[in-house]
Design an enzyme around this catalytic site. Structure first.
Site, PDB file in Angstrom:
ATOM      1  CG  HIS A   1     -12.352  -2.773  18.938  1.00 24.09           C
ATOM      2  ND1 HIS A   1     -11.937  -3.409  17.791  1.00 24.09           N
ATOM      3  CD2 HIS A   1     -12.416  -3.738  19.889  1.00 24.09           C
ATOM      4  CE1 HIS A   1     -11.763  -4.686  18.039  1.00 24.09           C
ATOM      5  NE2 HIS A   1     -12.052  -4.906  19.301  1.00 24.09           N
TER       6      HIS A   1
ATOM      7  CG  HIS B   1     -16.418  -5.438  15.828  1.00 22.76           C
ATOM      8  ND1 HIS B   1     -15.997  -4.849  16.997  1.00 22.76           N
ATOM      9  CD2 HIS B   1     -15.887  -4.690  14.835  1.00 22.76           C
ATOM     10  CE1 HIS B   1     -15.237  -3.808  16.733  1.00 22.76           C
ATOM     11  NE2 HIS B   1     -15.159  -3.693  15.422  1.00 22.76           N
TER      12      HIS B   1
ATOM     13  CB  CYS C   1     -22.272  -2.742  12.018  1.00 17.96           C
ATOM     14  SG  CYS C   1     -22.282  -1.664  10.571  1.00 17.96           S
TER      15      CYS C   1
ATOM     16  CD  GLU D   1     -16.008  -6.360  10.088  1.00 16.93           C
ATOM     17  OE1 GLU D   1     -15.870  -6.584   8.870  1.00 16.93           O
ATOM     18  OE2 GLU D   1     -15.868  -5.234  10.602  1.00 16.93           O
TER      19      GLU D   1
ATOM     20  CB  CYS E   1     -18.379   0.580   6.460  1.00 26.61           C
ATOM     21  SG  CYS E   1     -19.190   1.935   7.306  1.00 26.61           S
TER      22      CYS E   1
ATOM     23  CB  SER F   1     -10.121   1.100  17.054  1.00 26.77           C
ATOM     24  OG  SER F   1     -10.851   1.529  15.928  1.00 26.77           O
ATOM     25  CB  SER F   2      -9.734  -2.635  12.591  1.00 28.44           C
ATOM     26  OG  SER F   2      -9.369  -2.745  11.233  1.00 28.44           O
ATOM     27  CG  ASN F   3     -12.505   2.619  12.835  1.00 26.99           C
ATOM     28  OD1 ASN F   3     -12.336   3.819  13.048  1.00 26.99           O
ATOM     29  ND2 ASN F   3     -13.149   1.839  13.684  1.00 26.99           N
TER      30      ASN F   3
ATOM     31  CB  SER G   1     -15.082   2.917  18.407  1.00 23.49           C
ATOM     32  OG  SER G   1     -15.444   1.909  17.491  1.00 23.49           O
TER      33      SER G   1
END
Length: 286
Positions: free
Chosen positions: A41, A80, A102, A132, A197, A225-227, A269
């Site tokens: 992402h 993802h 991943c 994901e 993770c 990007s989620s993270n 990312s």
């Protein structure tokens, strides 16, 4: 003015592995090459891979039979992962698949399949619109999805049913701890799997520590990007002067007036060169 980086930030091993896969394919394969959606992402990463000769094929085009894939073409599945239906279509197309999903994603998927085989009902905590999550739950049947503890509490669990709870790999570790405490106190029939993770947790904790000790925090990451968005949420909770930017063009120099300690962190990312460009822009103006 001092620029301080978070102790853990930037590419995680899953993202790094996906990008390495693409580079290896570009160096060794001569057939037409595709990335399934955004391999990670970050639009800058995707653009750099397109410059290596990759084209992007979208999942929706595969599902609607609107793709241009031919037998022998190469498709790199993103970090993802993807849905069972798309995996099946790729196999039917007789393309060469490089699965860069991943390992944390594939582990959760494997657990889901194992728990489903036992007859357990699956509860999944995460963003139901995230690729994901869509990919993992597609391997289950009638998976119950909740985005957070509040939704879970308002759900309708049955004490006579055995459940297995899984989460999105980038889910907030502190929020997961609250969910775990609630379930262990109220629903002993729910088996809880913690497969968030480790790199995600390290980055979240580092962002929290950074936010508490600087005047302003710049979170570098793609808006999809989620993270990266979670890093922003965590930082904002501890430091009101927190900003999520995709690259140096989104930096507003007025943010830094009167600020002495500048904190920088980045999503899993985010390429190093984007981070450096931002640092250089700040240093070049103060």
């Amino acid at each position: 003015m001092e620029i301080i980086r978070a102790k853990k930030m930037g590419f995680c091993f899953g993202v790094r592995g996906a990008i390495r896969t693409c580079h290896r394919v570009s160096e060794t394969e001569n057939n037409k090459k595709y990335i399934l959606g955004m391999v990670v992402h970050n639009k800058h990463v995707v653009k750099s891979l397109e410059e290596l000769g990759f084209s992007v094929v979208e999942e929706r085009d595969l599902l609607e039979n609107k793709d241009n894939l031919k037998p022998g073409d190469i498709v790199v599945v993103r970090a993802h992962g993807t849905t069972k239906a798309v995996y099946d279509i790729l196999k039917e197309r007789d393309v060469i698949i490089y699965d860069a999903a991943c390992i944390f994603v594939t582990k959760i998927r494997d657990i889901l399949l194992e728990e489903k085989a036992k007859g357990n009902r699956i509860i999944f905590i995460g963003d139901k619109e995230h690729p994901e999550v869509k990919g993992i739950i597609s391997f289950g049947e009638n998976v119950i999805i909740y985005k957070d503890l509040e939704e879970l509490k308002n759900g309708e669990l049955d004490s006579n049913i055995n459940y297995s709870l899984l989460t999105q790999t980038t889910y907030n570790k502190d929020k997961f701890a609250e969910i775990k405490e609630y379930l262990e106190s109220n629903w002993p029939n729910v088996q809880i799997f913690d497969r968030i993770c480790g790199a995600t947790y390290e980055r979240q904790k580092a962002a929290e520590d950074l936010a508490k000790n600087v005047d302003i925090v710049i979170i570098v990451g793609d808006k999809n990007s989620s993270n990266s968005k979670k890093l922003f949420e965590i930082s904002k909770k501890h430091n009101e002067n927190s900003y999520l930017v995709q690259d140096e063009t989104e930096i507003d120099l007025s943010w830094f007036k009167g600020q002495e300690r500048i904190g920088i962190t980045a999503g899993a990312s985010t390429p190093e060169d984007i981070i450096i460009n931002i640092e250089n822009k700040i240093r070049g103006n103060f």
